[in-house]
Design an enzyme around this catalytic site. Structure first.
Site, short mmCIF file in Angstrom:
data_model
loop_
_atom_site.label_atom_id
_atom_site.label_comp_id
_atom_site.label_asym_id
_atom_site.label_seq_id
_atom_site.Cartn_x
_atom_site.Cartn_y
_atom_site.Cartn_z
N GLY A 130 -4.19 -4.69 -1.90
CA GLY A 130 -3.46 -5.62 -1.05
C GLY A 130 -2.22 -6.22 -1.68
O GLY A 130 -1.85 -7.34 -1.33
N ASN B 108 3.49 0.55 9.72
CA ASN B 108 2.82 1.05 8.52
C ASN B 108 3.83 1.14 7.39
O ASN B 108 5.02 1.30 7.62
CB ASN B 108 2.28 2.47 8.82
CG ASN B 108 1.60 3.10 7.62
OD1 ASN B 108 0.80 2.45 6.93
ND2 ASN B 108 1.92 4.35 7.33
N ARG C 58 -7.57 4.55 6.78
CA ARG C 58 -8.29 5.23 7.87
C ARG C 58 -7.29 5.74 8.87
O ARG C 58 -6.35 5.01 9.22
CB ARG C 58 -9.23 4.25 8.61
CG ARG C 58 -10.31 3.62 7.81
CD ARG C 58 -11.36 4.58 7.34
NE ARG C 58 -12.10 5.24 8.40
CZ ARG C 58 -12.90 6.28 8.19
NH1 ARG C 58 -13.03 6.78 6.98
NH2 ARG C 58 -13.55 6.83 9.18
N HIS D 60 4.59 3.44 4.00
CA HIS D 60 4.22 4.72 3.39
C HIS D 60 5.02 4.88 2.09
O HIS D 60 6.23 4.65 2.08
CB HIS D 60 4.52 5.87 4.35
CG HIS D 60 4.14 7.20 3.79
ND1 HIS D 60 2.82 7.60 3.67
CD2 HIS D 60 4.89 8.21 3.28
CE1 HIS D 60 2.79 8.81 3.12
NE2 HIS D 60 4.02 9.19 2.88
N ASN E 52 0.77 -5.23 -1.07
CA ASN E 52 1.71 -5.37 0.06
C ASN E 52 1.30 -6.53 0.96
O ASN E 52 2.16 -7.25 1.45
CB ASN E 52 1.78 -4.06 0.86
CG ASN E 52 2.74 -3.08 0.23
OD1 ASN E 52 3.94 -3.31 0.21
ND2 ASN E 52 2.20 -2.01 -0.32
C1 GAR Z 1 0.79 1.34 -1.07
O1 GAR Z 1 1.54 2.09 -2.00
C2 GAR Z 1 1.01 1.88 0.33
O2 GAR Z 1 2.31 2.33 0.54
C3 GAR Z 1 0.04 3.02 0.35
O3 GAR Z 1 -1.11 2.53 -0.31
C4 GAR Z 1 -0.71 1.55 -1.27
C5 GAR Z 1 -1.50 0.31 -1.03
O4 GAR Z 1 -1.28 -0.62 -2.06
N1 GAR Z 1 -0.25 3.44 1.68
C6 GAR Z 1 -0.53 4.68 2.01
O5 GAR Z 1 -0.58 5.59 1.21
C7 GAR Z 1 -0.82 4.88 3.49
N2 GAR Z 1 -0.82 6.27 3.79
P1 GAR Z 1 -1.62 -2.15 -1.87
O6 GAR Z 1 -3.08 -2.22 -1.39
O7 GAR Z 1 -1.46 -2.73 -3.24
O8 GAR Z 1 -0.67 -2.72 -0.87
#
Ligand code: GAR
Length: 216
Positions: free
Chosen positions: A14, A109, A93, A111, A16
């Site tokens: 988390g 989202n 998911r 990415h 982000n």
């Molecule tokens: C982030 O790098 C996000 O961009 C990625 O997972 C990580 C979550 O980090 N998302 C994906 O790959 C979605 N396909 P966080 O939990 O520290 O925010």
């Protein structure tokens, strides 16, 4: 103007989510995170939400027979909070077409790649393998196909000689923490509109210099 009511869906650390929480708790923020939902019971992001005083819900996909019933549970919580925008922040998911259509242009989202390059997983490894010179992150509206949809904001970082996926990933993540709050702010200020499956900005000056420039 009333604050935009936002839910954030997470599966993990988390970081982000933290960036979004920090933006939303700053004075004068146009958005408010009203609920954080995790499909993983021990996701650290839940602690971050609690620390910020935001209510949390765990909807563990393993407790449901299929995607439909899992998403029905998601819906109930989102409806009960009168959520206007859903932010996926490391939510791992896949969502059904039905869910995505219901939330069309109200579901975003982040990415860890410069879409449309490197959809899916292991984006940093693949960027290094392909020898691209720039890599980055994208915030986009969600469409039924994975990692597709109108692009709201992107940021890029150079791929350095001898970069490891971990080092490159750290550099990308630092940019994610800038562009996700920016995208949320732009939407909450009604400065973003989807037209012909592209995002157009209204009343945004100097976006590149003010927010995306890594040195900025
Ligand atoms: C982030 O790098 C996000 O961009 C990625 O997972 C990580 C979550 O980090 N998302 C994906 O790959 C979605 N396909 P966080 O939990 O520290 O925010």
């Amino acid at each position: 103007m009333a604050k935009l009511r936002v839910a954030v869906l997470i599966s993990g650390g988390g970081s982000n989510l933290q960036a979004l929480l920090d933006m939303c708790t700053a004075e004068g923020s146009p958005a408010e995170i009203v609920r954080v939902i995790s499909n993983v019971p021990d996701a650290y992001g839940l602690e971050r939400a609690k620390e910020a005083g935001v209510s949390t819900t765990v909807i563990n996909h393993k407790d449901y027979d299929g995607r439909e019933s899992f998403e029905e549970a998601l819906h109930q919580v989102l409806d009960s909070e009168r959520v206007q925008l859903v932010c996926l922040a490391g939510f791992m998911r896949l969502l059904t077409d039905t869910f995505v259509q219901k939330w069309k242009d109200r579901l975003i989202n982040i990415h860890p790649a410069l879409l449309p390059s490197f959809k899916g997983l292991h984006t940093h490894e693949r960027a290094i393998e392909e020898g691209v010179k720039f890599h980055g992150a994208t915030v986009h509206f969600v469409r039924p196909a994975m990692d597709e949809g109108p692009i709201i904001v992107q940021a890029c970082v150079p791929v350095l000689p001898n970069d490891t996926p971990e080092e490159l990933g750290k550099r990308v993540l630092a940019q994610e923490h800038k562009i996700y709050p920016l995208a949320l702010k732009l939407i909450a200020e009604r400065k973003v509109r989807v037209s012909g499956e592209k995002v157009v900005y209204n009343g945004v000056d100097n976006l590149m210099n003010s927010a995306i420039n890594p040195e900025g």
